[in-house]
Write a protein that holds these residues in place. Structure first.
Motif, PDB file in Angstrom:
ATOM      1  N   LEU A   3      36.095  32.200  33.341  1.00 46.26           N
ATOM      2  CA  LEU A   3      37.188  33.177  33.353  1.00 46.26           C
ATOM      3  C   LEU A   3      37.006  34.177  34.499  1.00 46.26           C
ATOM      4  N   GLN A   4      35.757  34.588  34.746  1.00 44.56           N
ATOM      5  CA  GLN A   4      35.484  35.562  35.803  1.00 44.56           C
ATOM      6  C   GLN A   4      35.989  35.055  37.160  1.00 44.56           C
ATOM      7  N   ASN A   5      35.732  33.793  37.462  1.00 45.91           N
ATOM      8  CA  ASN A   5      36.167  33.202  38.728  1.00 45.91           C
ATOM      9  C   ASN A   5      37.684  33.054  38.780  1.00 45.91           C
ATOM     10  N   ALA A   6      38.264  32.700  37.640  1.00 44.94           N
ATOM     11  CA  ALA A   6      39.724  32.547  37.567  1.00 44.94           C
ATOM     12  C   ALA A   6      40.420  33.883  37.828  1.00 44.94           C
ATOM     13  N   ILE A   7      39.850  34.946  37.287  1.00 45.98           N
ATOM     14  CA  ILE A   7      40.436  36.276  37.477  1.00 45.98           C
ATOM     15  C   ILE A   7      40.332  36.704  38.937  1.00 45.98           C
ATOM     16  N   GLU A   8      39.217  36.386  39.588  1.00 51.02           N
ATOM     17  CA  GLU A   8      39.082  36.712  41.008  1.00 51.02           C
ATOM     18  C   GLU A   8      40.148  35.996  41.841  1.00 51.02           C
ATOM     19  N   ASP A   9      40.395  34.728  41.518  1.00 54.99           N
ATOM     20  CA  ASP A   9      41.439  33.968  42.215  1.00 54.99           C
ATOM     21  C   ASP A   9      42.810  34.604  41.969  1.00 54.99           C
ATOM     22  N   PHE A  10      43.042  35.016  40.739  1.00 58.87           N
ATOM     23  CA  PHE A  10      44.328  35.619  40.372  1.00 58.87           C
ATOM     24  C   PHE A  10      44.525  36.950  41.098  1.00 58.87           C
ATOM     25  N   ARG A  11      43.463  37.727  41.225  1.00 61.21           N
ATOM     26  CA  ARG A  11      43.547  38.995  41.950  1.00 61.21           C
ATOM     27  C   ARG A  11      43.927  38.760  43.416  1.00 61.21           C
ATOM     28  N   ALA A  27      46.454  48.780  37.942  1.00 60.93           N
ATOM     29  CA  ALA A  27      46.791  48.610  36.524  1.00 60.93           C
ATOM     30  C   ALA A  27      46.382  47.216  36.045  1.00 60.93           C
ATOM     31  N   TYR A  28      46.634  46.196  36.882  1.00 62.68           N
ATOM     32  CA  TYR A  28      46.223  44.832  36.549  1.00 62.68           C
ATOM     33  C   TYR A  28      44.712  44.756  36.367  1.00 62.68           C
ATOM     34  N   ASP A  29      43.981  45.407  37.274  1.00 64.15           N
ATOM     35  CA  ASP A  29      42.514  45.374  37.223  1.00 64.15           C
ATOM     36  C   ASP A  29      41.985  45.901  35.902  1.00 64.15           C
ATOM     37  N   ILE A  30      42.566  46.990  35.423  1.00 68.11           N
ATOM     38  CA  ILE A  30      42.120  47.587  34.156  1.00 68.11           C
ATOM     39  C   ILE A  30      42.293  46.593  33.009  1.00 68.11           C
ATOM     40  N   PHE A  35      40.025  42.316  29.315  1.00 73.42           N
ATOM     41  CA  PHE A  35      40.084  40.956  28.765  1.00 73.42           C
ATOM     42  C   PHE A  35      38.794  40.198  29.077  1.00 73.42           C
ATOM     43  N   LEU A  36      38.285  40.383  30.290  1.00 71.70           N
ATOM     44  CA  LEU A  36      37.065  39.690  30.722  1.00 71.70           C
ATOM     45  C   LEU A  36      35.855  40.144  29.910  1.00 71.70           C
ATOM     46  N   GLU A  37      35.793  41.414  29.528  1.00 75.72           N
ATOM     47  CA  GLU A  37      34.662  41.929  28.751  1.00 75.72           C
ATOM     48  C   GLU A  37      34.500  41.185  27.429  1.00 75.72           C
ATOM     49  N   ILE A  38      35.596  40.733  26.868  1.00 77.42           N
ATOM     50  CA  ILE A  38      35.559  40.044  25.571  1.00 77.42           C
ATOM     51  C   ILE A  38      35.240  38.560  25.746  1.00 77.42           C
ATOM     52  N   LYS A  70      51.942  45.416  24.802  1.00 78.46           N
ATOM     53  CA  LYS A  70      52.868  44.495  25.472  1.00 78.46           C
ATOM     54  C   LYS A  70      52.544  44.379  26.958  1.00 78.46           C
ATOM     55  N   ARG A  71      52.176  45.513  27.591  1.00 79.98           N
ATOM     56  CA  ARG A  71      51.837  45.482  29.005  1.00 79.98           C
ATOM     57  C   ARG A  71      50.566  44.688  29.254  1.00 79.98           C
ATOM     58  N   LYS A  72      49.559  44.911  28.409  1.00 81.02           N
ATOM     59  CA  LYS A  72      48.287  44.212  28.571  1.00 81.02           C
ATOM     60  C   LYS A  72      48.456  42.707  28.386  1.00 81.02           C
ATOM     61  N   LEU A  73      49.256  42.320  27.397  1.00 79.15           N
ATOM     62  CA  LEU A  73      49.489  40.896  27.162  1.00 79.15           C
ATOM     63  C   LEU A  73      50.299  40.277  28.295  1.00 79.15           C
ATOM     64  N   ALA A  74      51.209  41.046  28.873  1.00 72.78           N
ATOM     65  CA  ALA A  74      52.017  40.546  29.992  1.00 72.78           C
ATOM     66  C   ALA A  74      51.131  40.205  31.187  1.00 72.78           C
ATOM     67  N   VAL A  75      50.113  41.017  31.431  1.00 72.64           N
ATOM     68  CA  VAL A  75      49.184  40.763  32.550  1.00 72.64           C
ATOM     69  C   VAL A  75      48.383  39.496  32.289  1.00 72.64           C
ATOM     70  N   ILE A  76      47.878  39.350  31.069  1.00 72.13           N
ATOM     71  CA  ILE A  76      47.083  38.164  30.729  1.00 72.13           C
ATOM     72  C   ILE A  76      47.959  36.910  30.769  1.00 72.13           C
ATOM     73  N   LYS A  77      49.203  37.052  30.311  1.00 73.44           N
ATOM     74  CA  LYS A  77      50.133  35.917  30.364  1.00 73.44           C
ATOM     75  C   LYS A  77      50.399  35.509  31.807  1.00 73.44           C
ATOM     76  N   ALA A  78      50.546  36.502  32.696  1.00 73.01           N
ATOM     77  CA  ALA A  78      50.750  36.217  34.117  1.00 73.01           C
ATOM     78  C   ALA A  78      49.542  35.476  34.692  1.00 73.01           C
ATOM     79  N   LEU A  79      48.342  35.841  34.246  1.00 68.95           N
ATOM     80  CA  LEU A  79      47.125  35.155  34.672  1.00 68.95           C
ATOM     81  C   LEU A  79      47.176  33.672  34.299  1.00 68.95           C
TER      82      LEU A  79
END
Length: 309
Positions: A3-11, A27-30, A35-38, A70-79
């Protein structure tokens, strides 16, 4: 892929391919970091709808507001949409997730004209009594008055005003170019002669002629930040002993509701506020019940009927 690598690609995708602005990226980073911490040790291919349900539950347990969830889930969904599109995962697990998040409908809090008058009257009286026009305190007072006047005169968001550049405002005509959400551009004009006069005084005091950079400045000649504007409004609210907590955004709400009371078409107000949808603007038609009572009391045709002897 972890997941960590996937998030870097997404960023990288968000910054260089989607060209999202710096505020959105922060805001996306936060949300991505949370999500990554979990799911730090997880491979993205193994994250399923049950993991996502657990994540939603944790957000609820942390007492986040529905809007924030809703905002947090929208970011993860975009990922996961990105990962599916790039064929890193076969199916976005959000496709199998059904979460109904209904926000309570909150009417915007606005100031009435008398409350705005109290604040501005106090500030202008203080300005008139000021003996030394070339002091730092006088300059900052003029800036404070102008900031509040512009919030009320234009209905701009506090972030839009804070980030306004010198070259985006015509000092002579009061024409302002605003870059709103999604970098959408709109034009709005200051028409009040007193505000225009104050605008010119501010430019002269801060020596902004032929300069570049931010329009509203703090005492260090840096950008007058959103938080700085909020603290300034709070300071003057306390000085006038206002009965309610006042925020910069309330002047935006007042701008809309008072224009509606004057009979301005809601679509003109939508354009001036920079709302993408008319439904967002229409909430202001529900705000002022006092004005509604006045209309029904004076305009309703029932007043022309009488059956009592």
């Amino acid at each position: 892929m972890l997941l960590q690598n996937a998030i870097e690609d997404f960023r990288f995708h968000c910054k260089y391919e989607k060209n999202l602005n710096s505020k959105t990226l922060r805001a996306y980073d936060i949300d991505l970091t949370q999500f990554l911490e979990i799911f730090y040790t997880y491979e993205v291919q193994k994250i399923d709808k049950y993991n996502l349900k657990d994540y939603v539950e944790k957000l609820y347990d942390n007492n986040y507001k529905i809007k924030t969830i809703k905002r947090k889930l929208a970011v993860i969904k975009a990922l996961f949409n990105y990962l599916e599109f790039d064929e890193i995962i076969e199916v976005n697990p959000f496709r199998k997730l059904r979460v109904a998040l209904k926000e309570p409908k909150m009417l915007p809090k606005a100031l009435d004209l008398k409350e705005i008058q109290v604040i501005l009257k106090y500030l202008y009286m203080h300005k008139q009594k000021h003996q030394l026009k070339d002091t730092c305190n006088y300059k900052l007072l003029v800036r404070d008055i102008l900031t509040i006047e512009m919030l009320f005169a234009t209905g701009v968001r506090v972030s839009e005003l804070s980030n306004l550049k010198i070259n985006e405002i015509n000092i002579k005509t009061g024409m302002i170019k605003i870059f709103g959400k999604g970098s959408k551009e709109r034009i709005i004009q200051i028409c009040d002669h007193e505000v225009l006069s104050l605008l010119k005084e501010y430019v002269k005091l801060f020596n902004l002629e032929n300069k570049k950079g931010f329009f509203l400045l703090n005492r260090l000649d840096k950008r007058f930040s959103e938080q700085g504007i909020r603290l300034m409004v709070q300071k003057h609210q306390e000085q006038v002993n206002a009965s309610k907590h006042i925020t910069p955004h309330m002047f935006r709400h007042s701008f809309a509701t008072l224009l509606l009371e004057e009979g301005v078409d809601v679509r003109y107000i939508q354009n001036m506020l920079g709302h993408a949808s008319i439904s967002t603007t229409q909430i202001y038609t529900k705000v002022n019940t006092k004005h509604q009572r006045k209309i029904l009391n004076t305009k309703h045709p029932r007043k022309h009927l009488s059956f009592i002897a």
